[in-house]
Design an enzyme around this catalytic site. Structure first.
Site, PDB file in Angstrom:
ATOM      1  CD  GLU A  39      -3.333  -0.021   1.562  1.00 35.81           C
ATOM      2  OE1 GLU A  39      -3.088   0.791   0.647  1.00 35.81           O
ATOM      3  OE2 GLU A  39      -4.344   0.054   2.285  1.00 35.81           O
TER       4      GLU A  39
HETATM    5 ZN   LIG Z   1      -8.095   1.961   0.008  1.00 36.33          ZN
END
Ligand SMILES: [Zn+2]
Length: 365
Positions: free
Chosen positions: A238
Site C-alpha cells: 500500500e
Molecule cells: Zn486496493
C-alpha cells in the site's frame, strides 16, 4: 508486451502484460529470478498505475530515479525476468475516469481482490457489497482468470500487488490475522522491514494483511499466490494514503493531489522496487535453503558468494575461482562425513554382529 483477454457471460476484459527481460539470448528464462508485479487492481487507486509506468520507463532508461544508479544494477537486472501488469482492472479504471471516483471494483461491480479461491465468499459483519463484492464464484471474473493464468505460466518467486489507501507492506495472510509458519515467514518479514526502513522511513505498517489492516479480507490475490500458487514471497504493498481526506473525497483518499507528493511517492516506491530486484535473489536463497523447494548446494553457494562479493566488492573472476574452491571443499567435507559415518556404523555392526558376517560384504565394489 502482450494483451491477455478473457470473457464471462458477455463481460470482456483485457490485461496488458509487459515483460522486462535482458540477456534473453544466452540464458534460459526459467533459470532466472522471476518477479510478477500488478498495479491498478482497484480502479480508484490511480497512483499505482502511475508508479508502474514510471518503473517501466526507468527500466527502459527513459527516466532516472533519484538515488538509483541503473548502470550499477546491470548485473542484477540481467538475472531477473520481470512481468508487470500496469493496470489489472482496466474496465474499473474507465468507470473512475468517467467520474465514479470511489469505484474500486471491476466493470461489473466485482472486487477483483475478493474473487480468488482462498477462503472465498466469507463475509465479515461490516461487509459492504459496494466495496467487497466477491462475485458469483471464485474466478468468476475474467480479470482474475487472466491473472491466475499469468501467474501459473510464469511461476514467479516474488508476487506484489500494489494498492493505495494507506502506507503498508503486507504479507500473507489476509483472511486470518496470523502469518504462515516457518522460516520463510521470517525472511518475508525481514525483507519488508528492510523496505520499510529504506524507502518508507519506517512509516509503513508491516505484517500480515489480516493482522495489521484492522479487517480480514477473504478471497484475495496474495493469499492465493502464497497458498495455492506456492509463490514463496507474496506481498501486498500500500503505497499512499491521506488519512485527513474526507471519506467522500475518494480521489484524495487514494491519490496524491500535489506535484511534490506525487513525485515523492513515485520516486520512493520506484527505488523500493529496485531494492527488491537487487535483494530478491538473496532473500530467496534463505527461503530455499530451509524449505521444501530446496535447491542444489551449488545454487545456494552461488547466491552466498555473490552476496559476499557485493559486500566486499570483489571481482567476478575471483568470485568464480572462490566458488569452485568452496564447492570442492564442501563436496570433500560431505564425502568425508559420509565415510566417517560409514566407518563408525561398520565398527558398531562389527562388534555387535561379529559372529554373523562382516558388514563390508554387503557392499558390492
Ligand atoms: Zn486496493
Amino acid at each position: 508486451m502482450e494483451t491477455m483477454r478473457a470473457q464471462n457471460k458477455g463481460y470482456n476484459a483485457e490485461v496488458l502484460v509487459v515483460t522486462y527481460n535482458r540477456a534473453r539470448k544466452y540464458v534460459n528464462d526459467s533459470s532466472k529470478f522471476r518477479i510478477l508485479l500488478s498495479f491498478g487492481q482497484h480502479g480508484r487507486e490511480l497512483i499505482t498505475s502511475e508508479l508502474a509506468l514510471r518503473l517501466l520507463s526507468s527500466l527502459s532508461e527513459e527516466k532516472s530515479i533519484p538515488n538509483v544508479d541503473l548502470k550499477s544494477l546491470n548485473n542484477i537486472l540481467e538475472k531477473i525476468v520481470l512481468k508487470v501488469v500496469p493496470m489489472e482492472n482496466l474496465n474499473g479504471r474507465k468507470r473512475v475516469e468517467d467520474g465514479d471516483l470511489c469505484e474500486r471494483r471491476n466493470g461489473r461491480g466485482v472486487d477483483l481482490n475478493r474473487n480468488w479461491s482462498v477462503d472465498w465468499g466469507k463475509k465479515e459483519k461490516d461487509y459492504d457489497p459496494h466495496e467487497e463484492n466477491p462475485g458469483t464464484a471464485p474466478f468468476s471474473e475474467p480479470e482474475t482468470q487472466i491473472m491466475r493464468k499469468l501467474s501459473k505460466s510464469f511461476d514467479p518467486h516474488i508476487w506484489i500487488t500494489v494498492h493505495s489507501g494507506m502506507e503498508a507492506l503486507f504479507m500473507p495472510y489476509d483472511h486470518k490475522n496470523t502469518t504462515p509458519d516457518g522460516l520463510a515467514t521470517h525472511v518475508m518479514k525481514s525483507m519488508l522491514n528492510d523496505v520499510n526502513r529504506l524507502h518508507c522511513k519506517d512509516r509503513c505498517l508491516v505484517g500480515s494483511g489480516g493482522g495489521s489492516v484492522g479487517y480480514l479480507a477473504h478471497g484475495t490475490a496474495t493469499d492465493y499466490m502464497y497458498d495455492v500458487m506456492k509463490v514463496p514471497m507474496a506481498f501486498t504493498f500500500e503505497i499512499y494514503g491521506d488519512k485527513e481526506a474526507s471519506m467522500k473525497d475518494c480521489f484524495r483518499m487514494f491519490n496524491p493531489v500535489d506535484r511534490t507528493t506525487f513525485n515523492r511517492v513515485i520516486n520512493d516506491w520506484s527505488a523500493a522496487f529496485f531494492t527488491i530486484f537487487k535483494m530478491g535473489p538473496h532473500w530467496m536463497d534463505l527461503v530455499h535453503f530451509n524449505s521444501s523447494k530446496l535447491e542444489s548446494i551449488d545454487e545456494y553457494l552461488e547466491g552466498y558468494l555473490i552476496e559476499r562479493s557485493s559486500r566486499y566488492g570483489k571481482r567476478m573472476e575471483v568470485l568464480d575461482l572462490g566458488m569452485q574452491e568452496i564447492r570442492t571443499y564442501f563436496r570433500l567435507f560431505l564425502l568425508s562425513s559420509v565415510l566417517l559415518m560409514f566407518m563408525f556404523c561398520s565398527r558398531i555392526s562389527k562388534s555387535k554382529y561379529a559372529t554373523i558376517r562382516p558388514i563390508v560384504s554387503a557392499v558390492s565394489l
